[in-house]
Design a protein around this motif. Structure first.
Motif, PDB file in Angstrom:
ATOM      1  N   GLU A   7      23.916 -14.426  -6.769  1.00 47.74           N
ATOM      2  CA  GLU A   7      23.565 -13.532  -5.563  1.00 47.74           C
ATOM      3  C   GLU A   7      23.211 -11.447  -5.863  1.00 47.74           C
ATOM      4  N   VAL A   8      23.483 -11.223  -6.682  1.00 43.22           N
ATOM      5  CA  VAL A   8      23.116  -9.891  -7.145  1.00 43.22           C
ATOM      6  C   VAL A   8      21.730  -9.236  -7.291  1.00 43.22           C
ATOM      7  N   ASN A   9      21.450 -10.208  -8.327  1.00 43.78           N
ATOM      8  CA  ASN A   9      20.428 -10.899  -9.392  1.00 43.78           C
ATOM      9  C   ASN A   9      19.189 -11.177  -8.940  1.00 43.78           C
ATOM     10  N   TYR A  10      19.471 -11.998  -7.834  1.00 43.83           N
ATOM     11  CA  TYR A  10      18.065 -12.790  -7.253  1.00 43.83           C
ATOM     12  C   TYR A  10      18.251 -12.641  -5.835  1.00 43.83           C
ATOM     13  N   LEU A  11      19.657 -12.801  -5.049  1.00 46.75           N
ATOM     14  CA  LEU A  11      19.568 -13.390  -3.512  1.00 46.75           C
ATOM     15  C   LEU A  11      19.465 -11.436  -2.827  1.00 46.75           C
ATOM     16  N   ALA A  12      20.029 -10.869  -3.322  1.00 46.60           N
ATOM     17  CA  ALA A  12      19.462  -9.623  -2.754  1.00 46.60           C
ATOM     18  C   ALA A  12      18.129  -9.140  -3.394  1.00 46.60           C
ATOM     19  N   VAL A  13      17.835  -9.449  -4.549  1.00 45.39           N
ATOM     20  CA  VAL A  13      16.510  -8.614  -4.890  1.00 45.39           C
ATOM     21  C   VAL A  13      15.682  -9.200  -3.597  1.00 45.39           C
ATOM     22  N   LEU A  14      15.378 -10.801  -3.934  1.00 42.71           N
ATOM     23  CA  LEU A  14      14.756 -11.709  -2.926  1.00 42.71           C
ATOM     24  C   LEU A  14      14.560 -10.665  -1.313  1.00 42.71           C
ATOM     25  N   ARG A  15      16.173 -10.297  -1.144  1.00 44.57           N
ATOM     26  CA  ARG A  15      16.445  -9.900   0.399  1.00 44.57           C
ATOM     27  C   ARG A  15      16.137  -8.375   0.120  1.00 44.57           C
ATOM     28  N   GLN A  16      15.590  -7.547  -0.375  1.00 40.95           N
ATOM     29  CA  GLN A  16      15.384  -6.614  -0.431  1.00 40.95           C
ATOM     30  C   GLN A  16      13.763  -6.188  -0.393  1.00 40.95           C
ATOM     31  N   LEU A  17      13.202  -6.896  -1.253  1.00 33.18           N
ATOM     32  CA  LEU A  17      11.576  -7.920  -1.288  1.00 33.18           C
ATOM     33  C   LEU A  17      10.882  -7.668   0.222  1.00 33.18           C
ATOM     34  N   ARG A  18      11.646  -8.617   0.418  1.00 32.63           N
ATOM     35  CA  ARG A  18      11.745  -9.396   1.828  1.00 32.63           C
ATOM     36  C   ARG A  18      11.195  -7.974   3.174  1.00 32.63           C
ATOM     37  N   VAL A  19      12.662  -7.408   3.464  1.00 35.79           N
ATOM     38  CA  VAL A  19      12.561  -6.013   4.550  1.00 35.79           C
ATOM     39  C   VAL A  19      11.798  -4.796   3.300  1.00 35.79           C
ATOM     40  N   GLY A  20      11.696  -4.446   2.676  1.00 41.50           N
ATOM     41  CA  GLY A  20      10.919  -3.386   1.959  1.00 41.50           C
ATOM     42  C   GLY A  20       9.288  -4.183   2.366  1.00 41.50           C
ATOM     43  N   GLY A  21       9.369  -5.746   2.049  1.00 42.99           N
ATOM     44  CA  GLY A  21       7.978  -6.239   1.850  1.00 42.99           C
ATOM     45  C   GLY A  21       7.116  -5.989   3.627  1.00 42.99           C
ATOM     46  N   GLU A  22       7.880  -6.661   4.600  1.00 44.51           N
ATOM     47  CA  GLU A  22       7.732  -6.548   5.560  1.00 44.51           C
ATOM     48  C   GLU A  22       7.909  -4.779   6.513  1.00 44.51           C
ATOM     49  N   TYR A  23       8.492  -4.038   5.946  1.00 42.36           N
ATOM     50  CA  TYR A  23       8.563  -3.183   6.194  1.00 42.36           C
ATOM     51  C   TYR A  23       7.099  -1.864   5.956  1.00 42.36           C
ATOM     52  N   PHE A  24       6.971  -1.663   4.942  1.00 44.53           N
ATOM     53  CA  PHE A  24       5.890  -1.586   4.348  1.00 44.53           C
ATOM     54  C   PHE A  24       4.228  -1.681   4.834  1.00 44.53           C
ATOM     55  N   THR A  25       4.726  -3.092   5.494  1.00 42.77           N
ATOM     56  CA  THR A  25       3.107  -4.181   5.982  1.00 42.77           C
ATOM     57  C   THR A  25       3.171  -3.738   7.685  1.00 42.77           C
ATOM     58  N   GLY A  26       4.149  -3.266   8.447  1.00 43.38           N
ATOM     59  CA  GLY A  26       4.377  -2.587   9.489  1.00 43.38           C
ATOM     60  C   GLY A  26       3.901  -1.235   9.329  1.00 43.38           C
ATOM     61  N   GLN A  27       4.232  -0.030   8.122  1.00 43.03           N
ATOM     62  CA  GLN A  27       3.706   0.675   8.149  1.00 43.03           C
ATOM     63  C   GLN A  27       2.257   0.966   8.116  1.00 43.03           C
ATOM     64  N   ALA A  28       2.125  -0.337   6.915  1.00 48.08           N
ATOM     65  CA  ALA A  28       0.475  -0.140   6.268  1.00 48.08           C
ATOM     66  C   ALA A  28      -0.708  -0.855   8.128  1.00 48.08           C
ATOM     67  N   GLU A  29       0.165  -1.399   8.903  1.00 44.14           N
ATOM     68  CA  GLU A  29      -0.575  -1.527   9.885  1.00 44.14           C
ATOM     69  C   GLU A  29      -0.704  -0.662  10.860  1.00 44.14           C
ATOM     70  N   ARG A  30       0.062   0.009  11.170  1.00 38.29           N
ATOM     71  CA  ARG A  30      -0.114   1.293  11.683  1.00 38.29           C
ATOM     72  C   ARG A  30      -1.124   2.342  11.588  1.00 38.29           C
ATOM     73  N   ASP A  31      -1.576   2.212   9.787  1.00 36.75           N
ATOM     74  CA  ASP A  31      -1.985   3.889   9.153  1.00 36.75           C
ATOM     75  C   ASP A  31      -3.924   2.757   8.970  1.00 36.75           C
ATOM     76  N   ASN A  32      -3.731   1.597   9.456  1.00 32.15           N
ATOM     77  CA  ASN A  32      -4.321   0.637   7.219  1.00 32.15           C
ATOM     78  C   ASN A  32      -4.978   1.143   6.854  1.00 32.15           C
ATOM     79  N   GLY A  33      -3.813   1.031   6.111  1.00 35.29           N
ATOM     80  CA  GLY A  33      -3.340   1.341   4.694  1.00 35.29           C
ATOM     81  C   GLY A  33      -4.291   2.574   4.281  1.00 35.29           C
ATOM     82  N   ARG A  34      -4.241   3.493   5.168  1.00 35.27           N
ATOM     83  CA  ARG A  34      -4.870   4.657   4.274  1.00 35.27           C
ATOM     84  C   ARG A  34      -4.179   5.225   3.043  1.00 35.27           C
ATOM     85  N   ARG A  35      -2.414   5.172   3.218  1.00 35.17           N
ATOM     86  CA  ARG A  35      -1.933   5.532   2.287  1.00 35.17           C
ATOM     87  C   ARG A  35      -0.919   4.746   1.446  1.00 35.17           C
ATOM     88  N   VAL A  36      -1.119   4.291  -0.168  1.00 37.30           N
ATOM     89  CA  VAL A  36      -0.410   3.266  -0.962  1.00 37.30           C
ATOM     90  C   VAL A  36       1.059   3.710  -1.023  1.00 37.30           C
TER      91      VAL A  36
END
Length: 248
Positions: A106-135
């Motif tokens: 739960e801690v080492n895999y599933l929680a990491v998977l959730r963080q990667l999913r949420v973080g990946g979606e969040y960063f992708t959404g930000q990148a779509e708004r600024d056309n990936g101008r920011r790393v």
């Protein structure tokens, strides 16, 4: 690359996560420092009051990654996520305590998977708004135990093998958005991790004697700081660091 950036760091109340939070703050990065120990987080924020915002919670709680990203937005949207929280489990396949298996996964895999999913979606959404101008950077603390099969520590190692595959898969999925997903694989680190997880400290003393001086949390944090400070077109995506005398 680090000017005016905001980072979310999990596992920041101790060990590697805390060292990363401190390193970032000293680089001028504002940090949402997440962990389960409220007293230690408060102490960290007291040392760096303008740069560290503590958030106490458990990475396994539903909605926790979203709360951390929302906390960062009180400054500005985060552009760095460091996934550092985790714990160990001593014992072999035959000798480990099965009552600890589910919690470890739960801690080492599933929680990491959730963080990667949420973080990946969040960063992708930000990148779509600024056309990936920011790393943007997602950094995951793995382990050499996730690369080298060990009969002595296989249950913990298996969670790291699984996480390592997630990191590379997410890297491939989001790299076109100027999002860098990086795996850091430390070898033996003297951080308190072994004591907290209940490993045999006589065994670890022998490890230290045979392989030391061991890495410190600051060694890992320095590597993470270097990674996120690269120019936008440069990505160090998988780094192993070991004590010089560590054989495996």
């Amino acid at each position: 690359m680090t000017e005016q950036r905001v980072a979310v760091v999990t596992g920041a109340s101790s060990g590697i996560g805390r060292a990363i939070a401190v390193r970032f703050a000293r680089q001028g990065i504002r940090v949402v420092a997440a962990g389960r120990n409220a007293d230690e987080l408060a102490k960290l924020a007291g040392e760096l009051p303008e740069l560290v915002r503590p958030v106490c919670g458990d990475v396994t709680d539903p909605g926790h990654p979203e709360r951390l990203l929302a906390a960062a937005e009180k400054w500005e949207p985060a552009s760095i996520l460091v996934v550092s929280a985790g714990h160990g489990l001593p014992g072999t396949v035959l000798g480990s305590d099965p009552d600890g298996w589910r919690d470890l996964v739960e801690v080492n895999y599933l929680a990491v998977l959730r963080q990667l999913r949420v973080g990946g979606e969040y960063f992708t959404g930000q990148a779509e708004r600024d056309n990936g101008r920011r790393v943007r950077d997602i950094v995951v603390i793995g382990s050499t135990a996730g690369r080298q099969v060990s009969a002595a520590n296989p249950v913990y190692g298996s969670t790291k093998f699984a996480v390592h595959s997630l990191v590379e898969a997410l890297r491939q999925e989001v790299c076109a958005h100027n999002i860098r997903v990086t795996l850091i694989e430390p070898g033996f680190v003297r951080s308190g991790f072994q004591e907290t997880a209940g490993y045999d400290m006589a065994w670890f003393d022998k490890v230290t004697e045979d392989n030391g001086p061991l890495l410190t949390p600051d060694d890992v944090a320095e590597t993470v700081g270097f990674v996120v400070d690269r120019p936008a077109h440069v990505h160090l995506d998988d780094i192993r660091l070991r004590p010089t005398r560590q054989r495996v």
